[in-house]
Scaffold this active site. Structure first.
Site, PDB file in Angstrom:
ATOM      1  CE  LYS A  32      -0.434  48.594   0.523  1.00  0.00           C
ATOM      2  NZ  LYS A  32      -1.708  49.013   1.133  1.00  0.00           N
ATOM      3  CE1 TYR A 259      10.109  16.624   4.701  1.00  0.00           C
ATOM      4  CE2 TYR A 259       9.403  18.785   3.933  1.00  0.00           C
ATOM      5  CZ  TYR A 259      10.400  17.939   4.398  1.00  0.00           C
ATOM      6  OH  TYR A 259      11.671  18.416   4.568  1.00  0.00           O
TER       7      TYR A 259
END
Ligand SMILES: *Cc1c(COP(=O)(O)O)cnc(C)c1O
Length: 377
Positions: A32, A259
């Site tokens: 999956k 940042y």
């Protein structure tokens, strides 16, 4: 190497190790979420070559994608709503997990339309309180499944459930779920069903042999992360995430980095810019600064991880543009592992692995002993 290098030999090794633990029980390779980020088709082929006989996925689309790749091994899809296109799934020979009568009716209707019986695995909730029928709905589900089976519309191929805490075999939920599962199985047999039984995940394959039954579903262990804290079973991590530095610069003390300037250099140092960001799976929310390997040395990520890039403070290491920076790997060269990252972020290895973004190229490696696998890459 830029990207996510996937060592298919490690997957082959892990598959064999799990198969040995299981003895006579079959192994379902859980692929999956694009094979936990490694590439579902590649992992499926490797696992099937080395001892797995089933594949497990959640959505119908994931199962159909395996068929589109030409992979025709028995495949179970276990997370579908009753409005799913079951006709397509039945046509592709995909086994469907059924947790409730509303799903069973929809699958049966589609099977009649497809003029082909549908293979279903009835899911019982033994205590995870996630998928599956609760004890008060289980008997009705069994009764209807039996009726549909007699009509030739449905074949009950499996009865299954999922453990909540297999990584702690002494936890009372393990014994409780085993008891609940055995009771649910006995009830299925009483109505006349003879299904394949599966309960175990990776941790249970390795540490709860009484949960093996006829088949077990391995996810994380296939990809090499040890599922039980403090225990090592000899699994090998398959994925290495790395990129080459695209810019290196010398900066003075007191330089704000990234940042928000959450990092300020405390002396003259060298910064290396790495083109991997949170969109690529480098976690942005580590509790402690993540580390990466550069020139054989672990160095901290400086400041915030941005969407596309991060900066490493490499100190006085003679780092050059083009040097490989490894975010995680098997750990053989001193690089952090996915489990290290999981602890720095406060999550699990699955979360880190499935976070590796679609932009990162997956590159497959297998040595000569697995050449037949590589050829199909
Ligand atoms: C993901 C999943 C697995 C695999 O679990 P691991 O602990 O990764 O081995 C098995 N069964 C179900 C139902 C799952 O959702």
């Amino acid at each position: 190497m830029d990207g996510a290098l996937v060592d298919l030999d490690a997957v082959a090794h892990n598959t064999r190790l799990l198969t040995q633990r299981l003895g006579t029980a079959a192994l379902m390779a859980v692929v999956k979420a694009d094979g936990f980020g490694h590439g579902a088709a590649q992992i499926a082929r490797t696992a099937l070559t080395h001892g797995a006989s089933w594949l497990g996925v959640t959505s119908a689309a994931e199962a159909l994608a395996l068929r589109a790749e030409g992979i025709d091994a028995p495949t179970l899809s276990w997370l579908v709503g009753p409005d799913e296109d079951f006709t397509a799934m039945i046509g592709a020979g995909i086994d469907i997990s059924v947790p409730a009568i509303v799903h069973l009716d929809a699958v049966a209707t589609a099977a009649v339309r497809a003029q082909q019986p549908a293979n279903v695995h009835l899911k019982v909730d033994t205590g995870l309180s996630r998928g599956g029928a609760t004890p008060d709905t289980w008997l009705d589900l069994l009764a209807w499944a039996w009726r549909y089976e007699v009509m030739g519309v449905i074949r009950v191929r499996g009865v299954w459930s999922h453990l909540a805490k297999a990584e702690d075999r002494a936890h009372p939920s393990v014994a409780g779920q085993l008891t609940a599962f055995r009771q649910a199985v006995a009830q299925a047999r009483e109505v006349g069903l003879r299904p394949l039984l599966h309960l175990a995940n990776s941790a249970a394959i390795l540490d709860v042999p009484e949960a093996h039954f006829d088949m077990a579903r391995a996810g994380i262990a296939l990809y090499g992360a040890e599922p039980i804290a403090g225990k090592r079973f000899g699994l090998r991590l398959a994925m290495t995430l790395s990129a080459r530095a695209v810019l290196v610069k010398r900066v003075p003390a007191g330089t704000g980095v990234g940042y928000g300037h959450t990092y300020v250099t405390d002396r003259e140092t060298t910064l290396a810019l790495v083109p991997l960001g949170f969109a690529d799976g480098v976690p942005a929310r580590a509790i402690v600064p993540g580390e990466v390997l550069v020139r054989g040395v672990r160095r901290p990520i400086a400041g915030r991880v941005a969407m596309d890039q991060f900066i490493v403070d490499v100190g006085d290491l003679p780092v050059e543009v083009g040097d490989e920076v490894t975010v995680f790997g098997p750990g053989d060269r001193g690089e952090p592992t996915v489990s290290d990252w999981a602890s720095w972020v406060g999550t699990n290895a699955q979360d880190i692995l499935t976070g590796v973004g679609v932009r990162v190229p997956r590159v497959y490696h297998a040595d000569s002993t697995a050449a037949s696998t590589l050829e199909r890459v």
